[in-house]
Design a protein around this motif. Sequence first.
Motif, PDB file in Angstrom:
ATOM      1  N   ALA A  73      28.746  33.796  33.686  1.00  0.00           N
ATOM      2  CA  ALA A  73      28.978  34.195  35.329  1.00  0.00           C
ATOM      3  C   ALA A  73      29.310  32.952  36.040  1.00  0.00           C
ATOM      4  CB  ALA A  73      27.687  34.772  35.760  1.00  0.00           C
ATOM      5  N   THR A  89      22.255  44.067  45.449  1.00  0.00           N
ATOM      6  CA  THR A  89      23.249  42.619  45.543  1.00  0.00           C
ATOM      7  C   THR A  89      22.311  41.755  44.840  1.00  0.00           C
ATOM      8  OG1 THR A  89      24.364  43.278  47.235  1.00  0.00           O
ATOM      9  CG2 THR A  89      24.595  41.220  46.842  1.00  0.00           C
ATOM     10  N   ARG A 100      27.616  32.744  44.290  1.00  0.00           N
ATOM     11  CA  ARG A 100      28.290  34.192  43.775  1.00  0.00           C
ATOM     12  C   ARG A 100      27.373  35.331  44.254  1.00  0.00           C
ATOM     13  NH1 ARG A 100      32.313  33.239  38.616  1.00  0.00           N
ATOM     14  NH2 ARG A 100      33.796  31.917  39.963  1.00  0.00           N
ATOM     15  N   TRP A 102      27.059  39.222  43.601  1.00  0.00           N
ATOM     16  CA  TRP A 102      27.167  40.156  42.696  1.00  0.00           C
ATOM     17  C   TRP A 102      26.949  41.726  43.158  1.00  0.00           C
ATOM     18  CZ3 TRP A 102      29.631  38.192  38.300  1.00  0.00           C
ATOM     19  CH2 TRP A 102      29.621  37.028  38.053  1.00  0.00           C
ATOM     20  N   ASP A 103      27.434  42.562  42.708  1.00  0.00           N
ATOM     21  CA  ASP A 103      27.385  44.189  43.045  1.00  0.00           C
ATOM     22  C   ASP A 103      26.380  44.597  41.771  1.00  0.00           C
ATOM     23  OD1 ASP A 103      27.052  46.888  42.981  1.00  0.00           O
ATOM     24  OD2 ASP A 103      28.602  46.974  44.306  1.00  0.00           O
ATOM     25  N   GLN A 108      30.064  43.956  39.230  1.00  0.00           N
ATOM     26  CA  GLN A 108      31.118  43.287  39.488  1.00  0.00           C
ATOM     27  C   GLN A 108      30.867  41.911  40.391  1.00  0.00           C
ATOM     28  OE1 GLN A 108      34.666  43.855  38.505  1.00  0.00           O
ATOM     29  NE2 GLN A 108      33.291  45.138  37.017  1.00  0.00           N
ATOM     30  N   LEU A 109      31.808  41.100  40.349  1.00  0.00           N
ATOM     31  CA  LEU A 109      31.769  39.981  41.404  1.00  0.00           C
ATOM     32  C   LEU A 109      32.288  40.346  42.808  1.00  0.00           C
ATOM     33  CD1 LEU A 109      31.309  36.762  41.834  1.00  0.00           C
ATOM     34  CD2 LEU A 109      33.331  36.399  40.946  1.00  0.00           C
ATOM     35  N   LYS A 110      31.435  40.287  43.624  1.00  0.00           N
ATOM     36  CA  LYS A 110      32.010  40.811  45.073  1.00  0.00           C
ATOM     37  C   LYS A 110      32.544  39.697  45.896  1.00  0.00           C
ATOM     38  CE  LYS A 110      29.171  43.033  47.423  1.00  0.00           C
ATOM     39  NZ  LYS A 110      27.933  43.783  47.881  1.00  0.00           N
ATOM     40  N   LEU A 364      25.820  39.705  33.489  1.00  0.00           N
ATOM     41  CA  LEU A 364      27.028  39.830  34.648  1.00  0.00           C
ATOM     42  C   LEU A 364      27.935  38.441  34.021  1.00  0.00           C
ATOM     43  CD1 LEU A 364      24.600  39.901  37.815  1.00  0.00           C
ATOM     44  CD2 LEU A 364      25.982  41.709  36.814  1.00  0.00           C
ATOM     45  N   ASP A 366      32.095  36.734  34.677  1.00  0.00           N
ATOM     46  CA  ASP A 366      33.561  36.680  35.565  1.00  0.00           C
ATOM     47  C   ASP A 366      34.409  36.431  34.431  1.00  0.00           C
ATOM     48  OD1 ASP A 366      35.593  35.772  37.135  1.00  0.00           O
ATOM     49  OD2 ASP A 366      34.805  34.146  37.810  1.00  0.00           O
TER      50      ASP A 366
END
Length: 464
Positions: A73, A89, A100, A102-103, A108-110, A364, A366
């Motif tokens: 991540a 979140t 960072r 995250w949702d 997903q990375l918001k 999670l 990226d």
Amino acid sequence: MTRGEPHFELQRVYAGGSRSQPRLFPVPCFPWARARPDRRTVLGTAVGFPALLALLSDRSSAQNGPTKAVLRAHRGAVYALRVSRDGRTLYSGSDDKTVRVWDLLSGQLKGEPGIQRGEVYELVTTPGDAVLGAALSDGSIQLWAIQDGKLLRTISAHGSRVLSLAVTPDGASLVSASADRKVKIWSLPDGSPRATLEGHQDDVRCLAISTDGRTLASGSRDRTVRLWSLPDGASLGVLKAHEDPVSGVVFSADGTALISCAGDGSLILWSIADLSVTKTVSAHARDVNAIALAGPGLVASGSDDKTIKLWRLPGLDAVATLVGHEGAVTALASLPDGKTVISGDLKGSIILWDVASHKLRSYLFDPAINERSATGVTYISHDKVTGQTITYTLPCGSPIPPGSTCVCNCVPGRYEPAPVPASKTPAASPSYPSYPTYSSSPSTGGTICTCDKVCTCVPVYQYP
């Protein structure tokens, strides 16, 4: 004829024909004093015994396959995790100098606030999730508006790294702890200084505030925990029992007990009523780096030994050990409903764990920072209680929970979606960094569930 030195090579051979290097283990306790092995015996021990241990530890390489990939991540170690009040979140902070967002429903990375001043050691949110606070290695604290992501102010807080933050339940005060040995109290929302608390003789590494907002605990490298009253900051006592630096503190939900952890792998349960030790537990084989409440009556601890352990209050009794990290566990958090524990590690991974089953639920990650060799399988699961559909991602080879639907089913060089009815046109697919090449040969319908590189996964269209 000249003879060369003998060459030994160990390899794993999997059922599919692939090969990899086995892990080698040291032999620290060979009884040298009672044996005088010759050269060949020494060579055989150095090569054969580690190979035997590797095979025994893996039980059957042909059945288990290669080690699962690490899904990252962050590019650096994850030192801070904070969950929003609604549990939707997650905010993560790292020594890669990023925060960072995250949702947690989609995985997903918001977004990513533009923090560039230093490494991020702690994150806090104010009640109502209006403001996000970040503790930075340059001695400053940054406050961000969560709604629009704007920087509200930067506080030049300490003369050295800010290692921990805490916010009072009423949102009126922010507390910071630093490697400069000081604890400071700040007014919110303006960030003006209110008090400086002194007494620790080394880095102050961790903070916790009781649920009623009246008591502050600070843990230090000087091996002590100090208690302070809020909001005035008066000293309430010093707790001395740890033999190594204190790395984490957390109050029980009812405020009657405090749990602290330290570099010697121990946890100590303290009674707030008389400041006495209720119980000491040798919790981990190595340093304990983080501790957090993990649901009703549960506490989680994370360690350099790469494990998370769950403990039940009020007796601090062992419940389960969670295994899955490839690096030292450096941060912990939990969802408000008490069903999920979240952990971060030294290698940049963030893992979600199911508290009830004690199993790894999701990563999670990226796609932009993972190696192209990283592989993962993504699935969706519908929570009948909340009515939410949540997306999870796991390393290849991980079992998918019953009732879940696989949504990541492409294989490099091949992709066979279900045939599209003539009257149906698939919706536009989401944007991904790149796509794999795939054949357009027709299939018999349905879905397959295999793994592809996480950065190029093609979603499966679902047709009515």
